[in-house]
Enzyme design. Structure first.
Site, short mmCIF file in Angstrom:
data_model
loop_
_atom_site.label_atom_id
_atom_site.label_comp_id
_atom_site.label_asym_id
_atom_site.label_seq_id
_atom_site.Cartn_x
_atom_site.Cartn_y
_atom_site.Cartn_z
CE LYS A 21 44.10 40.85 48.19
NZ LYS A 21 43.12 41.16 49.24
NE ARG A 25 37.04 34.14 47.05
CZ ARG A 25 36.15 35.11 46.99
NH1 ARG A 25 34.88 34.83 46.80
NH2 ARG A 25 36.52 36.38 47.12
#
Length: 218
Positions: free
Chosen positions: A77, A141
């Protein structure tokens, strides 16, 4: 085996333990349960939500024995999220970001099936799969860092970007990109996973961020 909840948290505990913990949680409440099972206390933040007007006692917790599939999803991911971040940095639209996520999910499934054993298709559509992928791609992030990388013209190193964008907080995302690419090189499989390879090339070999769109055409 792992139990993973709808907030994308996975924990390496047996199915029997998870079932017993869930029953006790409902019976004794959050604080007493956390005291009884200190090693699992962090799960209370996964399954217990308090709202101002509504109390939801417990979220759905699904079980899986597919440890390999969950762990592949957790790593890959991050690669996809950097790809989305490159698109964000170029101010591309939602359709492009969706296309990147779709391509990233396809390569994630292919990667897991090629290099893992007994990986279940169902894993990719659980919280540990598509849900975690989408959350990471839209608000993670790593995505923010990759967008900043593009805006800086690719001249700022990843550690420097962590200081500028994240206040020095270190994240695994760009390290995982390096690790995945190194693995693919060792397996002579970079051409079979051209999206993953392209994310690496943009982030580490000065390839143009425009390549994140070009690779979708292949």
């Amino acid at each position: 085996e792992r139990c993973h909840g709808s907030r994308n948290i996975s924990a390496p505990f047996s199915k029997q333990r998870c079932s017993r913990w869930e029953s006790d949680f409902l019976a004794v409440g959050r604080e007493n349960w956390g005291a009884k099972y200190p090693r699992a206390a962090h799960l209370s933040s996964v399954v217990w939500i308090e709202k101002r007007e509504t109390m939801i006692d417990i979220q759905n917790v699904t079980m899986t024995s597919d440890v390999t599939g969950v762990e592949f999803c957790a790593v890959l991911k991050n690669v996809v999220a950097l790809g989305v971040g490159f698109a964000v940095g170029r101010e591309l639209g939602s359709n492009t970001k969706a296309a990147i996520i779709r391509r990233g999910l396809k390569e994630t499934m292919k990667f897991a099936k090629t290099f893992g054993e007994n990986v279940s298709d169902d894993t990719f559509f659980e919280s540990a799969g598509i849900a975690d992928l989408m959350t990471t791609c839209f608000s993670g992030r790593g995505q923010r860092l990759a967008a900043a990388f593009v805006r800086e013209g690719g001249d700022c190193s990843w550690p420097e970007l962590e200081k500028k964008v994240l206040g020095g907080h270190q994240i695994p995302d760009w390290h995982n990109v390096q690790m995945v690419y190194k693995f693919l090189v060792a397996k002579n499989a970079t051409k079979d996973f051209s999206f993953f390879a392209t994310v690496y090339e943009i982030g580490f070999t000065k390839a143009s961020p425009a390549q994140i769109v070009e690779v979708l055409k292949s």
